[in-house]
Design a protein around this motif. Sequence first.
Motif, PDB file in Angstrom:
ATOM      1  N   ILE A  65       0.862  -1.179   0.000  1.00  0.00           N
ATOM      2  CA  ILE A  65       0.000   0.000   0.000  1.00  0.00           C
ATOM      3  C   ILE A  65       0.894   1.222   0.000  1.00  0.00           C
ATOM      4  N   SER A  66       0.660   2.116  -0.923  1.00  0.00           N
ATOM      5  CA  SER A  66       1.406   3.359  -0.974  1.00  0.00           C
ATOM      6  C   SER A  66       0.444   4.490  -0.648  1.00  0.00           C
ATOM      7  N   ARG A  67       0.623   5.109   0.508  1.00  0.00           N
ATOM      8  CA  ARG A  67      -0.294   6.144   0.954  1.00  0.00           C
ATOM      9  C   ARG A  67       0.126   7.494   0.391  1.00  0.00           C
ATOM     10  N   LEU A  68      -0.832   8.309   0.085  1.00  0.00           N
ATOM     11  CA  LEU A  68      -0.557   9.589  -0.552  1.00  0.00           C
ATOM     12  C   LEU A  68      -0.650  10.719   0.462  1.00  0.00           C
ATOM     13  N   VAL A  69       0.342  11.592   0.464  1.00  0.00           N
ATOM     14  CA  VAL A  69       0.339  12.713   1.385  1.00  0.00           C
ATOM     15  C   VAL A  69      -0.837  13.626   1.072  1.00  0.00           C
ATOM     16  N   ASP A  70      -1.556  14.010   2.104  1.00  0.00           N
ATOM     17  CA  ASP A  70      -2.846  14.677   1.958  1.00  0.00           C
ATOM     18  C   ASP A  70      -2.776  15.977   1.179  1.00  0.00           C
ATOM     19  N   ASN A  71      -1.683  16.751   1.363  1.00  0.00           N
ATOM     20  CA  ASN A  71      -1.674  18.092   0.777  1.00  0.00           C
ATOM     21  C   ASN A  71      -1.050  18.152  -0.602  1.00  0.00           C
ATOM     22  N   ASP A  72      -0.821  17.011  -1.240  1.00  0.00           N
ATOM     23  CA  ASP A  72      -0.201  17.008  -2.562  1.00  0.00           C
ATOM     24  C   ASP A  72      -1.244  16.699  -3.626  1.00  0.00           C
ATOM     25  N   GLU A  73      -2.002  17.710  -4.023  1.00  0.00           N
ATOM     26  CA  GLU A  73      -3.081  17.504  -4.987  1.00  0.00           C
ATOM     27  C   GLU A  73      -2.551  17.114  -6.358  1.00  0.00           C
ATOM     28  N   ASN A  74      -1.410  17.664  -6.750  1.00  0.00           N
ATOM     29  CA  ASN A  74      -0.860  17.350  -8.068  1.00  0.00           C
ATOM     30  C   ASN A  74      -0.521  15.869  -8.187  1.00  0.00           C
ATOM     31  N   LEU A  75       0.048  15.297  -7.111  1.00  0.00           N
ATOM     32  CA  LEU A  75       0.381  13.881  -7.137  1.00  0.00           C
ATOM     33  C   LEU A  75      -0.878  13.030  -7.223  1.00  0.00           C
ATOM     34  N   ARG A  76      -1.895  13.366  -6.438  1.00  0.00           N
ATOM     35  CA  ARG A  76      -3.138  12.583  -6.460  1.00  0.00           C
ATOM     36  C   ARG A  76      -3.789  12.634  -7.837  1.00  0.00           C
ATOM     37  N   ASP A  77      -3.809  13.821  -8.428  1.00  0.00           N
ATOM     38  CA  ASP A  77      -4.413  13.953  -9.752  1.00  0.00           C
ATOM     39  C   ASP A  77      -3.631  13.162 -10.794  1.00  0.00           C
ATOM     40  N   TYR A  78      -2.300  13.167 -10.675  1.00  0.00           N
ATOM     41  CA  TYR A  78      -1.451  12.449 -11.624  1.00  0.00           C
ATOM     42  C   TYR A  78      -1.687  10.950 -11.530  1.00  0.00           C
ATOM     43  N   LEU A  79      -1.755  10.423 -10.317  1.00  0.00           N
ATOM     44  CA  LEU A  79      -1.964   8.994 -10.143  1.00  0.00           C
ATOM     45  C   LEU A  79      -3.368   8.581 -10.583  1.00  0.00           C
ATOM     46  N   ALA A  80      -4.343   9.442 -10.313  1.00  0.00           N
ATOM     47  CA  ALA A  80      -5.707   9.148 -10.757  1.00  0.00           C
ATOM     48  C   ALA A  80      -5.760   9.058 -12.277  1.00  0.00           C
ATOM     49  N   MET A  81      -5.011   9.914 -12.944  1.00  0.00           N
ATOM     50  CA  MET A  81      -4.977   9.896 -14.403  1.00  0.00           C
ATOM     51  C   MET A  81      -4.372   8.582 -14.899  1.00  0.00           C
ATOM     52  N   LEU A  82      -3.306   8.098 -14.231  1.00  0.00           N
ATOM     53  CA  LEU A  82      -2.663   6.862 -14.652  1.00  0.00           C
ATOM     54  C   LEU A  82      -3.549   5.647 -14.426  1.00  0.00           C
ATOM     55  N   ILE A  83      -4.226   5.614 -13.292  1.00  0.00           N
ATOM     56  CA  ILE A  83      -5.043   4.458 -12.931  1.00  0.00           C
ATOM     57  C   ILE A  83      -6.360   4.446 -13.696  1.00  0.00           C
ATOM     58  N   GLY A  84      -6.993   5.618 -13.832  1.00  0.00           N
ATOM     59  CA  GLY A  84      -8.281   5.699 -14.516  1.00  0.00           C
ATOM     60  C   GLY A  84      -9.442   5.752 -13.533  1.00  0.00           C
ATOM     61  N   ASP A  85     -10.478   6.493 -13.879  1.00  0.00           N
ATOM     62  CA  ASP A  85     -11.600   6.700 -12.971  1.00  0.00           C
ATOM     63  C   ASP A  85     -12.339   5.417 -12.634  1.00  0.00           C
ATOM     64  N   ASP A  86     -12.353   4.433 -13.540  1.00  0.00           N
ATOM     65  CA  ASP A  86     -13.107   3.206 -13.272  1.00  0.00           C
ATOM     66  C   ASP A  86     -12.462   2.345 -12.202  1.00  0.00           C
ATOM     67  N   LYS A  87     -11.211   2.651 -11.808  1.00  0.00           N
ATOM     68  CA  LYS A  87     -10.541   1.870 -10.774  1.00  0.00           C
ATOM     69  C   LYS A  87     -10.742   2.460  -9.383  1.00  0.00           C
ATOM     70  N   VAL A  88     -11.240   3.691  -9.287  1.00  0.00           N
ATOM     71  CA  VAL A  88     -11.403   4.346  -7.994  1.00  0.00           C
ATOM     72  C   VAL A  88     -12.376   3.558  -7.128  1.00  0.00           C
ATOM     73  N   HIS A  89     -11.999   3.293  -5.908  1.00  0.00           N
ATOM     74  CA  HIS A  89     -12.797   2.551  -4.921  1.00  0.00           C
ATOM     75  C   HIS A  89     -12.940   1.076  -5.246  1.00  0.00           C
ATOM     76  N   SER A  90     -12.336   0.575  -6.315  1.00  0.00           N
ATOM     77  CA  SER A  90     -12.599  -0.807  -6.701  1.00  0.00           C
ATOM     78  C   SER A  90     -12.132  -1.795  -5.635  1.00  0.00           C
ATOM     79  N   TYR A  91     -11.016  -1.519  -5.004  1.00  0.00           N
ATOM     80  CA  TYR A  91     -10.508  -2.443  -3.980  1.00  0.00           C
ATOM     81  C   TYR A  91     -11.269  -2.282  -2.667  1.00  0.00           C
TER      82      TYR A  91
END
Length: 240
Positions: free
Chosen positions: A194-220
């Motif tokens: 599990i790789s946890r994301l630092v809360d205040n880094d919006e750019n990183l979260r947006d970048y990873l979301a783009m790589l993974i894709g919206d259909d994977k959000v919450h899947s696990y």
Amino acid sequence: MYDINKLPDFYSVRDFEQIDYSFLGMDDKKCFCFFDNGFSSNIIEPNKRDIKFIWDGFILFVDKNVSLEDIKAGINLHDARLVALQRTNLFGEKSNGKMVREYIINSLESKGIPIQEMSDFRSVDGYPSKCDLWSTRDESVLIDAADVTGSGDAYYYKDATFNYEITFNVSHIPSFLYSHKGAIVLKGENSQAISRLVDNDENLRDYLAMLIGDDKVHSYIEGRDLTGTSISTLVGNLKR
């Protein structure tokens, strides 16, 4: 309480190899060793499994000119490093025993890193997750986490929060309160990370979301049967 933007970078280690990795670049630092000051994360309860991490001590690397009084006064530790010792390794064996402590002290001494052992103590109970753990300020740490799991699937969930607080009952340092919002779950053939994301880094979260894709959000975390992005594909995109 320390301000979130003043907290040190966070490494979570289970074995000698990870300890060695976490010490890289620290040769010109000094360290405070809190071997008996335990802490734990909150429990996240997805449909498939509980996720909880427990640590039985940690090491704080700071610049040589930083004193304990500076830390008590709330000096900015953003460029410092906290290396936390997880309670067990991936085989369920205790990973913070006498042999591990001796290894850490010998390694620090061999590098010429000054050591001050601290007497702060906190006992924690419970059973940790057997997932490996990384704490991510940038995508490079995620690449390292992927190397732990090998081939498999990756899932991103953005709304689950991991919290853990480190308190200091003897030295009276202000508490370290970490809060990570979102995570990448890497499901390998024989292990998970599990790789946890630092809360205040919006750019990183947006970048990873783009790589993974919206259909994977919450899947696990919701237990839905969705195909994840392969880890090899994810790492390949991160290295571009």
